[in-house]
Design a protein around this motif. Structure first.
Motif, short mmCIF file in Angstrom:
data_model
loop_
_atom_site.label_atom_id
_atom_site.label_comp_id
_atom_site.label_asym_id
_atom_site.label_seq_id
_atom_site.Cartn_x
_atom_site.Cartn_y
_atom_site.Cartn_z
N LEU A 136 41.09 -5.53 -6.09
CA LEU A 136 40.41 -6.58 -5.35
C LEU A 136 41.43 -7.62 -4.88
O LEU A 136 41.92 -8.44 -5.66
N THR A 163 34.92 -6.90 0.88
CA THR A 163 35.45 -8.15 0.34
C THR A 163 35.04 -9.29 1.26
O THR A 163 34.65 -9.08 2.40
N ILE A 175 34.58 -13.65 -5.21
CA ILE A 175 34.18 -12.35 -5.75
C ILE A 175 32.67 -12.26 -5.62
O ILE A 175 31.94 -13.01 -6.26
#
Length: 169
Positions: A40, A18, A46
């Motif tokens: 997530l 991430t 993203i």
């Protein structure tokens, strides 16, 4: 560098990095006979890799950490605000909504909005932002895509999905 997928029992776990300022920050996609789940959180954006890994996951736990205006006008020190707003910080409601529209077009059927800030967001604000974006993108919220908000103070709602992969998840 991509992380290596692995199995636990009959589940295939696909880890991915991430965009967060904590060392080694990763999340996961889990695929099993009953369906697929993507997680997530702790990300400022993203990445293409995350979007590719999560594509087609029926259910997501997706960060909707803050409302940008609430954060900017809120009590946090300037340096913390900048950290949260950065690309290695936390995902805001609008970026979450845009990403979910793209992921819904790639097969996501339900989402739990997660990691909401207690100081810089409200569950209703996150929900309305995401649902508004989905509706504007042509999705029938509740039918095409279910949206739930993870609760801070109690167990979240239970969600049962009917998928092409299995009878229930």
């Amino acid at each position: 560098q991509r992380l290596t997928p692995f199995t636990v029992g009959a589940a295939r776990i696909t880890p991915f990095e991430t965009s967060h300022d904590a060392a080694g920050s990763i999340d996961y996609r889990i695929d099993a006979a009953g369906g697929s789940v993507g997680i997530l959180t702790d990300t400022g954006l993203i990445t293409d890799e995350a979007a590719d890994v999560l594509a087609g996951a029926a259910l997501l736990m997706l960060e909707s950490n803050h409302d940008e205006e609430c954060l900017r006008s809120g009590p946090y020190p300037y340096s913390l605000k900048q950290r949260i707003l950065g690309q290695r910080g936390h995902l805001n409601n609008e970026d979450c909504a845009r990403a979910l529209c793209e992921l819904a077009a790639r097969g996501t059927k339900a989402v739990f909005l997660s990691h909401l800030s207690t100081d810089n967001n409200l569950p209703e604000l996150a929900y309305n932002t995401v649902c508004g974006a989905l509706s504007s993108a042509g999705f029938d919220v509740g039918n095409d895509v279910r949206v739930c908000v993870s609760r801070r103070d109690k167990v979240s709602d239970m969600l049962v999905l009917q998928t092409d992969e299995a009878d229930a998840m």
